[in-house]
Write a protein that holds these residues in place. Structure first.
Motif, PDB file in Angstrom:
ATOM      1  N   ALA A 228       0.891  -1.232   0.153  1.00 20.33           N
ATOM      2  CA  ALA A 228      -0.233   0.046  -0.127  1.00 20.33           C
ATOM      3  C   ALA A 228       0.487   1.236   0.184  1.00 20.33           C
ATOM      4  O   ALA A 228       0.734   2.132  -0.545  1.00 20.33           O
ATOM      5  N   SER A 229       2.028   1.573   0.591  1.00 15.80           N
ATOM      6  CA  SER A 229       2.997   2.452   0.644  1.00 15.80           C
ATOM      7  C   SER A 229       4.680   1.818   1.038  1.00 15.80           C
ATOM      8  O   SER A 229       4.426   0.971   1.912  1.00 15.80           O
ATOM      9  N   ILE A 230       5.178   2.251   0.784  1.00 18.51           N
ATOM     10  CA  ILE A 230       6.210   2.361   1.058  1.00 18.51           C
ATOM     11  C   ILE A 230       6.898   3.658   2.740  1.00 18.51           C
ATOM     12  O   ILE A 230       7.121   4.599   2.251  1.00 18.51           O
ATOM     13  N   LEU A 231       7.521   2.986   3.149  1.00 19.15           N
ATOM     14  CA  LEU A 231       7.608   3.595   5.012  1.00 19.15           C
ATOM     15  C   LEU A 231       9.537   4.569   5.172  1.00 19.15           C
ATOM     16  O   LEU A 231       9.387   5.560   5.020  1.00 19.15           O
ATOM     17  N   ALA A 232      10.304   3.235   4.183  1.00 20.98           N
ATOM     18  CA  ALA A 232      11.358   3.719   4.289  1.00 20.98           C
ATOM     19  C   ALA A 232      12.056   3.137   3.562  1.00 20.98           C
ATOM     20  O   ALA A 232      11.687   1.501   3.058  1.00 20.98           O
TER      21      ALA A 232
ATOM     22  N   SER B 232      13.027   8.029  -3.851  1.00 21.42           N
ATOM     23  CA  SER B 232      12.006   8.746  -3.505  1.00 21.42           C
ATOM     24  C   SER B 232      11.001   7.548  -3.366  1.00 21.42           C
ATOM     25  O   SER B 232      11.471   6.426  -3.221  1.00 21.42           O
ATOM     26  N   VAL B 233      10.440   8.127  -1.725  1.00 22.36           N
ATOM     27  CA  VAL B 233       9.062   6.877  -1.745  1.00 22.36           C
ATOM     28  C   VAL B 233       7.787   7.752  -1.895  1.00 22.36           C
ATOM     29  O   VAL B 233       7.334   6.834  -1.372  1.00 22.36           O
TER      30      VAL B 233
ATOM     31  N   THR C  17       5.175   1.550  -6.906  1.00 24.34           N
ATOM     32  CA  THR C  17       5.783   0.870  -8.120  1.00 24.34           C
ATOM     33  C   THR C  17       7.259   1.325  -8.565  1.00 24.34           C
ATOM     34  O   THR C  17       7.742   1.191  -9.535  1.00 24.34           O
ATOM     35  N   SER C  18       7.632   2.495  -7.560  1.00 19.91           N
ATOM     36  CA  SER C  18       9.019   3.647  -9.193  1.00 19.91           C
ATOM     37  C   SER C  18       9.730   4.301  -6.971  1.00 19.91           C
ATOM     38  O   SER C  18      10.393   4.591  -8.006  1.00 19.91           O
ATOM     39  N   SER C  19       9.241   3.734  -6.234  1.00 18.98           N
ATOM     40  CA  SER C  19       9.951   4.376  -5.486  1.00 18.98           C
ATOM     41  C   SER C  19      11.896   3.529  -5.401  1.00 18.98           C
ATOM     42  O   SER C  19      11.932   2.393  -5.985  1.00 18.98           O
ATOM     43  N   TYR C  20      12.509   4.683  -4.749  1.00 13.92           N
ATOM     44  CA  TYR C  20      13.904   3.983  -5.389  1.00 13.92           C
ATOM     45  C   TYR C  20      15.172   5.129  -4.055  1.00 13.92           C
ATOM     46  O   TYR C  20      14.993   6.271  -3.519  1.00 13.92           O
TER      47      TYR C  20
END
Length: 128
Positions: free
Chosen positions: A30-34, A69-70, A74-77
């Motif tokens: 659902a989300s990226i925390l870190a 970027s978080v 689908t595109s956090s890095y």
């Protein structure tokens, strides 16, 4: 899915840049925390949505650049670059990425990549 990308695992001092990228692309989150980048089990740099990039290795901070970027699942890095002139023997070792994620049912967990070993070769050149 979380992955680690390292174009060069054999680094020659003064010749090869170090580029390490942690990537997340998984719609089950659902989300990226870190996202954290670790070397030999020690945190060196991380990113969190509202806090941005944070360094845990102050010495490396003087020689490297980290971006990331978080914003979405689908595109956090998290990307670390050490220019060839700033690479030292101490940069060798096992690197891996770790992410703290939240699932759609609001549960949280940490996920890790495999370890990638960076082999540093050549003689250290000291400038006075």
């Amino acid at each position: 899915m979380i992955s680690i990308q390292v174009p060069n695992t054999f680094i020659e001092l003064g010749t090869t840049d170090i580029n390490i990228k942690c990537l997340i692309n998984d719609r089950k989150f659902a989300s990226i925390l870190a996202i954290q980048l670790l070397r030999s089990d020690a945190n060196i740099v991380s990113i969190r949505e509202k806090l941005g990039v944070r360094w845990q290795d102050g010495m490396l901070r003087r020689r490297a650049v980290a971006t990331g970027s978080v914003i979405d699942v689908t595109s956090s890095y998290l990307n670390l670059t050490i220019d060839r002139q700033n690479v030292t023997q101490n940069d060798g070792g096992k690197y891996f990425c770790k992410s703290f994620v939240q699932y759609r049912d609001n549960s949280t967990n940490s996920v890790e990549t495999d370890r990638i070993f960076l082999n540093i070769t050549g003689n250290q050149i000291f400038q006075l």
